[in-house]
Structure formats: structure tokens, C-alpha cells
Design a protein around this motif. Sequence first.
Motif: not given
Length: 264
Positions: A3-22, A79-81
Motif C-alpha cells: 500500500l505504498e503511497q496510498k492514503n486510507a481512512i479507518v473509521y472505528g480505528a481505536s477498536g480491536a479490528i479497526g486498530s489492527a487493520v490500521a 492534506d494527502a492529495g
Amino acid sequence: MLLEQKNAIVYGASGAIGSAVAHAFAAEGARVFLAGRTRSTLEVVAKKIQTAGGLADVAVVDVLDADAVETHADAVVRDAGSLDISFNAISLPQTGIQGTRIVDLSPEGFDLPMATYPKANFLTARAAGRRMSSQQGAGVILMITASPSRTATPRMGGMAPAWAAIESLSRGLAAELGPHGVRVVCLNAAGMPETTQLSEVYGLHADAYGISRDAFQARMEGLTLRKRLPAVAEIADVAAFVASDRSSAMTGTIANLTGGLVVD
């Protein structure tokens, strides 16, 4: 890196699944934008990603607030383009939702997941899809559901219908956005017992059957082909792969991550 040079939003990012995926996205080179309701818990995730050498930003976003979701998506692109990946991993406490027969469930217990999960995924996917299709001609939208969306599972309340709705939503979006270079994939997982939410859920179901939580978990493990349930890390690894260009032929599908609890 995938995922080099990719920008990703993770919603629910502090949860177990969201944080692991982030973490998985960042480890594969993506810059991750962590979105959720509580800044302090998001900052803990961001710090761990940054310490590991990744790039992470934090924003408080109410996923049920359409204006907030759109404003944040605009800020990411500014911000990220670009906004290349959107993953929705929001969750709700399950007490009062699961563990009760549908005929004994309160209207509120049924309504909450139905009003929350499909709407949240609609709003975040809509924001991503608009920008990916009109500004970039590329992007990946990921959602996550669970095995009861496809099985006859008792005491799920409104959760199974809500997950089924999300899967239907993902297919419709894939049909509309595919010609514009945007892929939409839903990850369907079985219970990940190391997560706080699944610990709660298994306890609710165990109480309903009059058995221990460990006994209920063993029952669920026995239903899988591997005789073990998926781990969060396994889900996160697949999410990173599906979000990458190596999965460019995948869209409009439900990725089966149930460990054989559901057999396609």
C-alpha cells in the motif's frame, strides 16, 4: 510494500479490528487517517503506528453525522492529495442487542444496530465513493460483517439483518462505482474471541444457553472447518491485501474469512 503511497481512512480505528487493520495498512506503506469518537484512544493507536515507523493522523468524526464525514474526507484529500482506501470498522456494545430471542427483544434493541451500521457504512462509503470516482478514477471501499448475515443464527436480534444490509449495500455500490475505477469489497468474519466485543457477545450467548463463556466459544470453534476461530491479525492481513492493487479483480464480493464456519 502493498500500500505504498496510498492514503486510507479507518473509521472505528481505536477498536480491536479497526486498530489492527490500521496497523496492517501502515505496515504496508499507507498513510492512515484514524477516525473515531474519542481522541485519546485514537492517539494511542497513532502513537504505536508512528513508533513502528508508520504514518498516522487522528480526527474525531461522528460517522452518523453526514457533514462531519464529508468534511473529514475533504480534509484528507486536501492534506494527502487523495483518498485511496476507506474501511469502516465501527462497533456498538452488544448488551441488550444480542443474547435475546427476537420475539422477546425490545424495539430499541432491534432498531439500534439497524439504524447504526447500515447508515454509518452508507455515509462513509458515499463520501469515499464521491471522491474516488469523480476526482481519482480509483479507490477501494472496504466494509466488514459477520457470519450470521448468511446463517440461521438465533439470538442475534438486529445484528444479522444489519450485516445483511451492509453486504447488499456493498454490492450495489460496486455495481455503480466499478465503471469509475472504484472497488467495493465486504469482509465477512467469524467471531474473534480475543476482542472485547466478542468476549461480551459470547458471554451474552453463553448466559442465554446456561453454559460458560468458554463452553460457548468451544461450541463456535467446533463449527468451523479449522476447529479454531479467526484471529484479528488474520482479518487485518486480508484487509491489507484486498485494499492493494494485487486484488484489482475483486469487487462486488463478500470475502469469506469465517474459517469455514460458512462454506461458500
